[in-house]
Structures are given as structure tokens and as C-alpha cells.
Design a protein around this motif. Structure first.
Motif, PDB file in Angstrom:
ATOM      1  N   ALA A   9      -4.199  -1.022  17.574  1.00 50.43           N
ATOM      2  CA  ALA A   9      -5.066  -1.997  16.912  1.00 50.43           C
ATOM      3  C   ALA A   9      -6.242  -1.384  16.164  1.00 50.43           C
ATOM      4  O   ALA A   9      -6.652  -1.892  15.131  1.00 50.43           O
ATOM      5  N   ASN A  10      -6.812  -0.278  16.680  1.00 54.10           N
ATOM      6  CA  ASN A  10      -8.004   0.254  16.025  1.00 54.10           C
ATOM      7  C   ASN A  10      -8.091   1.776  16.161  1.00 54.10           C
ATOM      8  O   ASN A  10      -7.301   2.403  16.866  1.00 54.10           O
ATOM      9  N   LYS A  11      -9.098   2.331  15.496  1.00 56.61           N
ATOM     10  CA  LYS A  11      -9.285   3.782  15.453  1.00 56.61           C
ATOM     11  C   LYS A  11      -9.599   4.343  16.841  1.00 56.61           C
ATOM     12  O   LYS A  11      -9.116   5.415  17.207  1.00 56.61           O
ATOM     13  N   GLN A  12     -10.391   3.629  17.607  1.00 57.36           N
ATOM     14  CA  GLN A  12     -10.773   4.088  18.942  1.00 57.36           C
ATOM     15  C   GLN A  12      -9.530   4.252  19.830  1.00 57.36           C
ATOM     16  O   GLN A  12      -9.374   5.265  20.510  1.00 57.36           O
ATOM     17  N   GLN A  13      -8.657   3.263  19.817  1.00 56.80           N
ATOM     18  CA  GLN A  13      -7.426   3.348  20.598  1.00 56.80           C
ATOM     19  C   GLN A  13      -6.566   4.522  20.145  1.00 56.80           C
ATOM     20  O   GLN A  13      -5.997   5.239  20.966  1.00 56.80           O
ATOM     21  N   ALA A  14      -6.480   4.715  18.830  1.00 58.84           N
ATOM     22  CA  ALA A  14      -5.663   5.804  18.294  1.00 58.84           C
ATOM     23  C   ALA A  14      -6.209   7.158  18.741  1.00 58.84           C
ATOM     24  O   ALA A  14      -5.449   8.049  19.141  1.00 58.84           O
ATOM     25  N   GLU A  15      -7.519   7.315  18.694  1.00 57.29           N
ATOM     26  CA  GLU A  15      -8.131   8.587  19.106  1.00 57.29           C
ATOM     27  C   GLU A  15      -7.972   8.819  20.602  1.00 57.29           C
ATOM     28  O   GLU A  15      -7.703   9.940  21.038  1.00 57.29           O
ATOM     29  N   GLU A  16      -8.123   7.762  21.411  1.00 52.81           N
ATOM     30  CA  GLU A  16      -7.920   7.888  22.860  1.00 52.81           C
ATOM     31  C   GLU A  16      -6.474   8.252  23.174  1.00 52.81           C
ATOM     32  O   GLU A  16      -6.212   9.107  24.028  1.00 52.81           O
ATOM     33  N   ALA A  17      -5.549   7.613  22.493  1.00 48.43           N
ATOM     34  CA  ALA A  17      -4.130   7.900  22.713  1.00 48.43           C
ATOM     35  C   ALA A  17      -3.822   9.347  22.333  1.00 48.43           C
ATOM     36  O   ALA A  17      -3.104  10.043  23.055  1.00 48.43           O
ATOM     37  N   VAL A  31       2.029  15.504  17.053  1.00 45.33           N
ATOM     38  CA  VAL A  31       1.445  14.156  16.995  1.00 45.33           C
ATOM     39  C   VAL A  31       0.700  13.994  15.668  1.00 45.33           C
ATOM     40  O   VAL A  31      -0.070  14.869  15.269  1.00 45.33           O
ATOM     41  N   THR A  32       0.951  12.866  15.005  1.00 43.25           N
ATOM     42  CA  THR A  32       0.282  12.558  13.740  1.00 43.25           C
ATOM     43  C   THR A  32      -0.318  11.168  13.825  1.00 43.25           C
ATOM     44  O   THR A  32       0.321  10.248  14.333  1.00 43.25           O
ATOM     45  N   ILE A  33      -1.540  11.036  13.305  1.00 45.56           N
ATOM     46  CA  ILE A  33      -2.181   9.715  13.229  1.00 45.56           C
ATOM     47  C   ILE A  33      -2.205   9.300  11.764  1.00 45.56           C
ATOM     48  O   ILE A  33      -2.623  10.070  10.898  1.00 45.56           O
ATOM     49  N   LEU A  34      -1.756   8.079  11.513  1.00 45.39           N
ATOM     50  CA  LEU A  34      -1.831   7.490  10.175  1.00 45.39           C
ATOM     51  C   LEU A  34      -2.846   6.357  10.217  1.00 45.39           C
ATOM     52  O   LEU A  34      -2.855   5.574  11.158  1.00 45.39           O
ATOM     53  N   GLY A  35      -3.664   6.281   9.207  1.00 47.01           N
ATOM     54  CA  GLY A  35      -4.647   5.206   9.127  1.00 47.01           C
ATOM     55  C   GLY A  35      -5.878   5.673   8.377  1.00 47.01           C
ATOM     56  O   GLY A  35      -5.951   6.815   7.899  1.00 47.01           O
ATOM     57  N   ASP A  36      -6.851   4.806   8.271  1.00 45.88           N
ATOM     58  CA  ASP A  36      -8.083   5.092   7.546  1.00 45.88           C
ATOM     59  C   ASP A  36      -8.798   6.299   8.171  1.00 45.88           C
ATOM     60  O   ASP A  36      -9.101   6.303   9.354  1.00 45.88           O
ATOM     61  N   GLY A  37      -9.035   7.330   7.374  1.00 40.74           N
ATOM     62  CA  GLY A  37      -9.685   8.534   7.874  1.00 40.74           C
ATOM     63  C   GLY A  37      -8.702   9.590   8.337  1.00 40.74           C
ATOM     64  O   GLY A  37      -9.091  10.705   8.681  1.00 40.74           O
ATOM     65  N   TYR A  38      -7.427   9.252   8.383  1.00 37.94           N
ATOM     66  CA  TYR A  38      -6.381  10.189   8.783  1.00 37.94           C
ATOM     67  C   TYR A  38      -5.356  10.245   7.658  1.00 37.94           C
ATOM     68  O   TYR A  38      -5.651   9.860   6.535  1.00 37.94           O
ATOM     69  N   LEU A 131      -0.739  -0.654   8.213  1.00 32.40           N
ATOM     70  CA  LEU A 131      -1.817   0.256   7.816  1.00 32.40           C
ATOM     71  C   LEU A 131      -2.800  -0.448   6.881  1.00 32.40           C
ATOM     72  O   LEU A 131      -4.015  -0.286   7.009  1.00 32.40           O
ATOM     73  N   ASN A 132      -2.268  -1.241   5.964  1.00 33.56           N
ATOM     74  CA  ASN A 132      -3.133  -2.000   5.036  1.00 33.56           C
ATOM     75  C   ASN A 132      -3.978  -3.035   5.774  1.00 33.56           C
ATOM     76  O   ASN A 132      -5.051  -3.410   5.301  1.00 33.56           O
ATOM     77  N   ALA A 133      -3.506  -3.492   6.928  1.00 35.09           N
ATOM     78  CA  ALA A 133      -4.243  -4.476   7.728  1.00 35.09           C
ATOM     79  C   ALA A 133      -5.279  -3.804   8.638  1.00 35.09           C
ATOM     80  O   ALA A 133      -5.933  -4.477   9.424  1.00 35.09           O
TER      81      ALA A 133
END
Length: 171
Positions: A9-17, A31-38, A131-133
Motif C-alpha cells: 500500500a505505501n512506501k513505508q511498508q515496501a521499505e519494511e518488507a 529484490v527490486t522495489i518499484l514505485g515513486d522514488g525507486y 504504481l500510478n495509484a
């Protein structure tokens, strides 16, 4: 190669994961993160459905335009329809062929482009929309055991969507 795709759902969850995966021994290169800032979807290599649609429309137009011209010409030749009464009948047949070619082009755009947008992109369109959402996607690649380990770790974050993929082998 196997892939695990999880939408968070959000950047914090992605970073924790990402941190949990790293702590549990999964290499950061896996491991790759896709999203705003990545990484973006394009940087990662997700298929762009618009490009797929355009490619399919061009392939279809390659044979539909000449076929449309031929059928338009023959239809006008067989029916003797006067498109313009003040021109030579041969010109009317050629105009009929041109109208058939335009119909072929329209068919290529509608069918080829529409199919490319809806079918040709697979799940990539779904991921791009997420990703757009503002969602974040974590992609883990590796062996079956690594994917099982990552699945177990990522489930604790209750991802919106989690899916495993196996890359087809060229045999």
C-alpha cells in the motif's frame, strides 16, 4: 527463473518488507522495489501496453490495407456503383479500392490496437495502474525455495496482491 510480485500500500511498508527480506538472508540483488522514488515500470522492463498495441496494429495493417484495397476495388467493379458520376468508371473502382484500404487501416487500428492493449500486456497493465495509484511493488527473483521464503515473509504485510511467476525456458 522464478519471480514473486507483491503490491504493497505505501512506501513505508515496501521499505519494511525490503528490510525483512534482507535480514532473512535474501540478497539485495534478488529484490527490486518499484514505485515513486525507486525504479519505474519502464526501468524494470514491464511491457508498455500502448507499445504492444501499436506493434500489433502495424502488423495487422501490413496485410489488411492491401486486402482492403483489393476487395474495395473488386466490390466496386462487380456492383458498378458510381461513387462520382462525373469520372471514368476505372477511377470509381480505384476510389472504391482506396475506401477499402481505409477500412482495412481502421480495422487494424481497432482490432490490433485494442487487442494489444487488453491482451498483449498480460498483468503489466494491472501493475502499471497500481504504481500510478501510488502503490509500491516488491519483486523477488530466484529459486523455488527463495520464492517460498519471500512469500512467507511478505504475507505478514498483507499485500494487496501477491503473485508468483515462472519465466518460460527456451527449449
Amino acid at each position: 527463473m522464478n519471480y514473486l510480485v507483491a503490491v504493497l500500500a505505501n512506501k513505508q511498508q515496501a521499505e519494511e518488507a525490503y528490510s525483512i527480506l534482507k535480514k532473512d538472508g535474501i540478497s539485495p540483488e534478488k529484490v527490486t522495489i518499484l514505485g515513486d522514488g525507486y525504479q519505474s515500470a519502464d526501468e524494470f522492463g514491464l511491457i508498455n501496453p500502448n507499445q504492444q498495441g501499436l506493434k500489433r496494429a502495424k502488423k495487422l495493417a501490413y496485410w489488411l490495407i492491401p486486402f482492403g484495397f483489393a476487395t474495395g476495388y473488386l466490390f466496386n467493379l462487380l456492383t458498378n456503383i458510381e461513387i462520382f458520376s462525373f469520372v471514368n468508371p476505372i477511377i470509381n473502382h480505384i476510389i472504391g479500392g482506396i475506401l477499402g484500404a481505409v477500412s482495412g487501416l481502421l480495422g487494424a487500428i481497432v482490432v490490433g490496437g485494442g487487442v494489444g492493449l487488453t491482451v498483449g500486456s498480460g498483468d503489466a497493465l494491472t501493475y502499471r495502474n497500481r504504481l500510478n495509484a501510488g502503490r509500491y511493488i516488491i519483486i523477488t527473483k530466484g529459486t523455488d525455495s527463495l520464492i517460498s521464503q519471500a512469500t512467507r515473509l511478505l504475507r505478514q504485510f498483507e499485500p494487496e496482491y501477491i503473485q508468483g511467476y515462472t519465466e518460460p525456458t527456451n527449449a
